[in-house]
Design a protein around this motif. Structure first.
Motif, PDB file in Angstrom:
ATOM      1  N   THR A  66     -34.705  -0.067  14.486  1.00 55.69           N
ATOM      2  CA  THR A  66     -34.470  -1.243  15.254  1.00 55.69           C
ATOM      3  C   THR A  66     -34.273  -2.724  13.910  1.00 55.69           C
ATOM      4  N   GLY A  67     -34.080  -2.986  13.232  1.00 55.35           N
ATOM      5  CA  GLY A  67     -33.552  -3.682  12.027  1.00 55.35           C
ATOM      6  C   GLY A  67     -34.951  -3.521  11.676  1.00 55.35           C
ATOM      7  N   ASN A  68     -35.087  -5.297  12.039  1.00 51.06           N
ATOM      8  CA  ASN A  68     -35.810  -6.252  11.858  1.00 51.06           C
ATOM      9  C   ASN A  68     -37.172  -6.517  12.995  1.00 51.06           C
ATOM     10  N   GLU A  69     -36.823  -6.272  13.798  1.00 52.05           N
ATOM     11  CA  GLU A  69     -37.650  -6.306  15.264  1.00 52.05           C
ATOM     12  C   GLU A  69     -38.843  -5.393  15.608  1.00 52.05           C
ATOM     13  N   CYS A  70     -39.665  -5.851  16.002  1.00 48.08           N
ATOM     14  CA  CYS A  70     -40.842  -5.563  16.170  1.00 48.08           C
ATOM     15  C   CYS A  70     -41.892  -5.884  17.064  1.00 48.08           C
ATOM     16  N   ALA A  71     -42.242  -5.769  18.585  1.00 49.73           N
ATOM     17  CA  ALA A  71     -42.955  -6.555  19.315  1.00 49.73           C
ATOM     18  C   ALA A  71     -44.033  -6.319  18.914  1.00 49.73           C
ATOM     19  N   LEU A  72     -44.582  -6.022  19.157  1.00 52.34           N
ATOM     20  CA  LEU A  72     -46.224  -5.728  18.574  1.00 52.34           C
ATOM     21  C   LEU A  72     -46.532  -6.955  16.974  1.00 52.34           C
ATOM     22  N   GLU A  73     -45.729  -6.660  15.767  1.00 57.55           N
ATOM     23  CA  GLU A  73     -46.151  -7.988  14.702  1.00 57.55           C
ATOM     24  C   GLU A  73     -47.553  -7.665  14.585  1.00 57.55           C
ATOM     25  N   CYS A  74     -47.857  -6.584  13.934  1.00 50.65           N
ATOM     26  CA  CYS A  74     -49.316  -6.044  13.631  1.00 50.65           C
ATOM     27  C   CYS A  74     -49.790  -7.063  12.407  1.00 50.65           C
ATOM     28  N   GLY A 108     -33.232  15.088   3.642  1.00 52.10           N
ATOM     29  CA  GLY A 108     -34.152  14.829   4.916  1.00 52.10           C
ATOM     30  C   GLY A 108     -33.914  13.094   4.558  1.00 52.10           C
ATOM     31  N   ALA A 109     -34.632  12.697   6.187  1.00 53.92           N
ATOM     32  CA  ALA A 109     -34.684  11.158   6.426  1.00 53.92           C
ATOM     33  C   ALA A 109     -35.925  11.018   7.287  1.00 53.92           C
ATOM     34  N   LEU A 110     -37.188   9.802   6.978  1.00 58.37           N
ATOM     35  CA  LEU A 110     -37.824   8.984   8.012  1.00 58.37           C
ATOM     36  C   LEU A 110     -37.170   8.226   8.535  1.00 58.37           C
ATOM     37  N   ILE A 111     -37.566   8.439  10.315  1.00 63.14           N
ATOM     38  CA  ILE A 111     -36.413   7.768  10.825  1.00 63.14           C
ATOM     39  C   ILE A 111     -37.437   7.448  11.538  1.00 63.14           C
ATOM     40  N   SER A 112     -37.920   5.588  11.901  1.00 64.21           N
ATOM     41  CA  SER A 112     -38.791   4.575  11.940  1.00 64.21           C
ATOM     42  C   SER A 112     -38.485   3.596  12.583  1.00 64.21           C
ATOM     43  N   GLY A 113     -38.991   2.743  12.628  1.00 69.07           N
ATOM     44  CA  GLY A 113     -38.680   1.436  13.668  1.00 69.07           C
ATOM     45  C   GLY A 113     -39.796   0.383  14.282  1.00 69.07           C
ATOM     46  N   GLY A 114     -39.510  -0.437  14.091  1.00 67.82           N
ATOM     47  CA  GLY A 114     -40.530  -1.772  15.415  1.00 67.82           C
ATOM     48  C   GLY A 114     -40.977  -1.130  16.548  1.00 67.82           C
ATOM     49  N   SER A 115     -42.210  -1.791  17.211  1.00 71.13           N
ATOM     50  CA  SER A 115     -42.082  -0.842  18.261  1.00 71.13           C
ATOM     51  C   SER A 115     -41.955  -1.719  19.028  1.00 71.13           C
ATOM     52  N   GLU A 116     -42.081  -0.863  20.525  1.00 74.85           N
ATOM     53  CA  GLU A 116     -41.583  -2.077  21.743  1.00 74.85           C
ATOM     54  C   GLU A 116     -43.581  -2.179  22.708  1.00 74.85           C
ATOM     55  N   ILE A 117     -43.787  -3.016  22.843  1.00 73.64           N
ATOM     56  CA  ILE A 117     -44.926  -3.513  23.545  1.00 73.64           C
ATOM     57  C   ILE A 117     -45.893  -2.457  24.169  1.00 73.64           C
ATOM     58  N   ASP A 118     -45.341  -1.183  24.395  1.00 70.63           N
ATOM     59  CA  ASP A 118     -46.333  -0.892  24.873  1.00 70.63           C
ATOM     60  C   ASP A 118     -46.728   0.896  23.557  1.00 70.63           C
ATOM     61  N   GLY A 119     -45.983   0.792  22.202  1.00 70.73           N
ATOM     62  CA  GLY A 119     -46.211   1.422  21.352  1.00 70.73           C
ATOM     63  C   GLY A 119     -45.562   2.221  21.037  1.00 70.73           C
ATOM     64  N   SER A 120     -44.372   2.052  22.181  1.00 71.47           N
ATOM     65  CA  SER A 120     -43.518   3.641  21.148  1.00 71.47           C
ATOM     66  C   SER A 120     -42.798   3.026  20.749  1.00 71.47           C
ATOM     67  N   VAL A 121     -41.837   3.727  19.489  1.00 70.46           N
ATOM     68  CA  VAL A 121     -41.272   3.418  18.834  1.00 70.46           C
ATOM     69  C   VAL A 121     -39.796   3.615  19.410  1.00 70.46           C
ATOM     70  N   PRO A 122     -38.404   2.595  19.685  1.00 72.65           N
ATOM     71  CA  PRO A 122     -38.026   3.279  20.845  1.00 72.65           C
ATOM     72  C   PRO A 122     -36.652   4.433  20.106  1.00 72.65           C
ATOM     73  N   LEU A 123     -36.803   5.286  19.974  1.00 69.58           N
ATOM     74  CA  LEU A 123     -36.028   6.611  19.224  1.00 69.58           C
ATOM     75  C   LEU A 123     -35.374   7.331  20.599  1.00 69.58           C
ATOM     76  N   LEU A 124     -35.702   6.832  21.671  1.00 73.83           N
ATOM     77  CA  LEU A 124     -34.893   8.098  23.070  1.00 73.83           C
ATOM     78  C   LEU A 124     -33.474   8.009  22.743  1.00 73.83           C
ATOM     79  N   LYS A 125     -32.911   6.973  22.697  1.00 78.62           N
ATOM     80  CA  LYS A 125     -31.506   6.493  22.654  1.00 78.62           C
ATOM     81  C   LYS A 125     -30.406   7.278  21.515  1.00 78.62           C
ATOM     82  N   PHE A 126     -31.786   7.311  20.194  1.00 77.99           N
ATOM     83  CA  PHE A 126     -30.949   8.166  19.413  1.00 77.99           C
ATOM     84  C   PHE A 126     -30.901   9.851  19.108  1.00 77.99           C
ATOM     85  N   LEU A 127     -32.076  10.429  20.306  1.00 76.67           N
ATOM     86  CA  LEU A 127     -32.053  11.722  19.834  1.00 76.67           C
ATOM     87  C   LEU A 127     -31.183  12.339  19.575  1.00 76.67           C
TER      88      LEU A 127
END
Ligand code: SF4
Length: 351
Positions: A66-74, A108-127
């Motif tokens: 998600t680059g630098n983007e995260c909806a939660l900004e914990c 290997g790699a760690l695939i991570s990113g910022g969260s959506e407002i519901d607490g999910s990381v938007p991985l689906l479209k990369f699977l």
């Protein structure tokens, strides 16, 4: 018999209950050594006299989709951890990067990113891309999924993702005040049930001190792992790094408190490996945290200081170190693949 000895006896007899573990949280420093002796005995009996050391290097990079983007900004992160990751937000670029990584001897790699407002990381479209990469390479793929839906769980399994690094948090105040999430605790159970349904390899992470640096509901998180029957082969402990830019004040978690949580994990999960993961305070307190964590029963550690390893060698002449160029969550079956090369461990030579 004092209350610490009583508890040690109960743990040895396998009769300790959650309320007994709660007593550990309030023990004085002078009583901790007895507990550490027991936790080290259990660790050595079940895992030998070995400490596994992990350093991802560039053979196991962390990627933010998600680059630098995260909806939660914990409060504790506020997107700063995303900035330290390789930012890739297009499938084509992800595929190219991972294939190249594999060619260059990547592990290997760690695939991570910022969260959506519901607490999910938007991985689906990369699977679909990850599935293709898993077919064409031997890369170990570790993902941060956050709270996920059934379609994502199903596709993670179909893609052959190797590790689900999943943060467990049973603290409603942390969920609302620190994560800014508007969800019920039951969402964690739902997510774990989905991961179990699709037989994904869950590596629970517990972050100590998220409640402004103090212990609060860590014991409940440990209990959750037990009661949801994840039966993990490994639990990763990470530690809050007090944010400098937050409006609210956070303390640095006390090394003794971190060790109390690790010791409880050791007693509750005697046959599960425990790792001290990458997120934890640096600076002066780093060595102290590492030493306490070792005393309390970890079997793995991400990038320890040289001083800590020297201290361990002085106190335990027979200890063996094993080095891996990877995230600390990799399952045992990948250890051969992830072994460090000499150049990756030169800082530890001559300890
Ligand atoms: S704690 Fe371990 S598994 Fe989790 S991200 Fe850090 S190195 Fe990877």
């Amino acid at each position: 018999m004092n209350k610490t000895q009583l508890m040690v006896n109960k743990i040895k007899a396998g009769t300790a209950l959650w309320q007994d573990f709660k007593v550990i949280l309030n023990l004085d420093s002078k009583d901790l050594e007895v507990l550490f002796k027991l936790s080290q005995e259990i660790t050595e009996k079940n895992f030998g006299n070995i400490l596994k050391i992990y350093n991802p290097t560039n053979r196991f990079p962390a990627i933010s989709i998600t680059g630098n983007e995260c909806a939660l900004e914990c409060e504790h992160c506020n997107k700063k951890y995303l900035k330290g990751m390789k930012q890739i937000s297009k499938n084509k670029d992800l595929e190219q990067f991972l294939i190249e990584l594999s060619r260059k001897d990547g592990v290997g790699a760690l695939i991570s990113g910022g969260s959506e407002i519901d607490g999910s990381v938007p991985l689906l479209k990369f699977l679909d891309t990850i599935k293709k990469v898993k077919k064409e390479t031997n890369l170990i793929i570790n993902t941060h999924t956050g709270l996920l839906n059934e379609e994502t769980a199903m596709k993670l399994a179909d893609a052959g993702v190797d590790i689900i690094s999943f943060d467990i948090n049973m603290d409603e105040q942390v969920i609302r005040e620190i994560y800014h999430l508007d969800i019920e605790l039951s969402e964690y159970k739902r997510a774990i049930d989905l991961l179990k349904k699709y037989e994904l390899h869950i590596v629970p992470h517990i972050c100590i001190g998220l409640y402004y640096g103090k212990l609060n509901k860590e014991l409940e998180s440990i209990r959750f792992i037990k009661e949801t029957e994840i039966n993990p082969s490994l639990i990763v402990v990470i530690v809050l790094i007090p944010p400098k830019d937050s409006k609210v004040k956070f303390e640095t978690p006390k090394p003794e408190n971190i060790a109390k949580i690790i010791a409880i994990l050791r007693f509750a999960f005697p046959k599960t490996e425990i790792s001290l993961g990458c997120m934890r305070p640096r600076g002066k307190i780093k060595n102290e945290i590492e030493k306490f964590a070792i005393k309390a029963g970890i079997t793995r550690i991400e990038i320890p200081s040289k001083d800590t390893l020297k201290w361990l060698k002085n106190n335990n002449k027979k200890i063996q170190f094993k080095y891996f160029s990877a995230c600390c969550a990799i399952p045992k079956k990948f250890e051969k693949l992830a072994e460090s090369k000499k150049v990756d461990i030169k800082r530890y030579i001559n300890i």
